[in-house]
Design a protein around this motif. Sequence first.
Motif, PDB file in Angstrom:
ATOM      1  N   UNK A 154       0.831  -1.202   0.000  1.00  0.00           N
ATOM      2  CA  UNK A 154       0.000   0.000   0.000  1.00  0.00           C
ATOM      3  C   UNK A 154       0.868   1.255   0.000  1.00  0.00           C
ATOM      4  N   UNK A 155       0.403   2.285  -0.714  1.00  0.00           N
ATOM      5  CA  UNK A 155       1.085   3.576  -0.715  1.00  0.00           C
ATOM      6  C   UNK A 155       0.644   4.369   0.497  1.00  0.00           C
ATOM      7  N   UNK A 156       1.545   5.196   1.025  1.00  0.00           N
ATOM      8  CA  UNK A 156       1.209   6.005   2.192  1.00  0.00           C
ATOM      9  C   UNK A 156       0.591   7.345   1.804  1.00  0.00           C
ATOM     10  N   UNK A 157       1.084   7.949   0.736  1.00  0.00           N
ATOM     11  CA  UNK A 157       0.664   9.312   0.382  1.00  0.00           C
ATOM     12  C   UNK A 157      -0.408   9.300  -0.711  1.00  0.00           C
ATOM     13  N   UNK A 158      -1.564   8.707  -0.409  1.00  0.00           N
ATOM     14  CA  UNK A 158      -2.677   8.666  -1.358  1.00  0.00           C
ATOM     15  C   UNK A 158      -3.633   9.809  -1.019  1.00  0.00           C
ATOM     16  N   UNK A 159      -3.939  10.686  -1.991  1.00  0.00           N
ATOM     17  CA  UNK A 159      -4.835  11.806  -1.685  1.00  0.00           C
ATOM     18  C   UNK A 159      -6.282  11.332  -1.521  1.00  0.00           C
ATOM     19  N   UNK A 160      -7.061  12.124  -0.819  1.00  0.00           N
ATOM     20  CA  UNK A 160      -8.472  11.819  -0.601  1.00  0.00           C
ATOM     21  C   UNK A 160      -9.269  12.390  -1.769  1.00  0.00           C
ATOM     22  N   UNK A 161      -9.852  11.508  -2.585  1.00  0.00           N
ATOM     23  CA  UNK A 161     -10.717  11.968  -3.675  1.00  0.00           C
ATOM     24  C   UNK A 161     -11.917  11.046  -3.778  1.00  0.00           C
ATOM     25  N   UNK A 162     -12.999  11.593  -4.343  1.00  0.00           N
ATOM     26  CA  UNK A 162     -14.253  10.852  -4.446  1.00  0.00           C
ATOM     27  C   UNK A 162     -14.750  10.894  -5.888  1.00  0.00           C
ATOM     28  N   UNK A 163     -15.865  10.226  -6.109  1.00  0.00           N
ATOM     29  CA  UNK A 163     -16.509  10.226  -7.421  1.00  0.00           C
ATOM     30  C   UNK A 163     -16.989  11.637  -7.720  1.00  0.00           C
ATOM     31  N   UNK A 164     -16.769  12.096  -8.935  1.00  0.00           N
ATOM     32  CA  UNK A 164     -17.171  13.436  -9.348  1.00  0.00           C
ATOM     33  C   UNK A 164     -16.046  14.445  -9.306  1.00  0.00           C
ATOM     34  N   UNK A 165     -14.957  14.121  -8.615  1.00  0.00           N
ATOM     35  CA  UNK A 165     -13.820  15.031  -8.550  1.00  0.00           C
ATOM     36  C   UNK A 165     -13.064  15.009  -9.870  1.00  0.00           C
ATOM     37  N   UNK A 166     -12.470  16.140 -10.203  1.00  0.00           N
ATOM     38  CA  UNK A 166     -11.576  16.206 -11.358  1.00  0.00           C
ATOM     39  C   UNK A 166     -10.163  15.992 -10.844  1.00  0.00           C
TER      40      UNK A 166
END
Length: 115
Positions: free
Chosen positions: A13-25
């Motif tokens: 697993x990567x540690x520095x994964x940004x928080x993004x959701x469906x609908x984000x660009x």
Amino acid sequence: MNDIIREIEAEQLKENVPEFRVGDTVRVYGKIKEGNRERVQVFEGTVLKVQNGGNRTTFTVRKTSNGIGVEKTWPLHSPNVEKVEVVRRGKVRRAKLFYLRDRVGKKAKVKELIK
């Protein structure tokens, strides 16, 4: 047996994964190998779906290139995905945005989430 598999997957697993959701660009920096050279190519578009599954988590990004819709599914914890950058947040009420495939032009946009 399952504990061994979980330990191996936890290491990948990567540690520095940004928080993004469906609908984000998002802007995805993916490594591409051409012959003996390796370069980073940027793919920017709207997140249509996110499938969670530990280190097998994938997300699908859609963009229009020269009037043609292009979708690409990326594994989130892959070494070929250098980084994922959130450009803007989208305001959606669904988990999967497959209806955007049928839309063209301004109708294919997702409203921006303003906090």
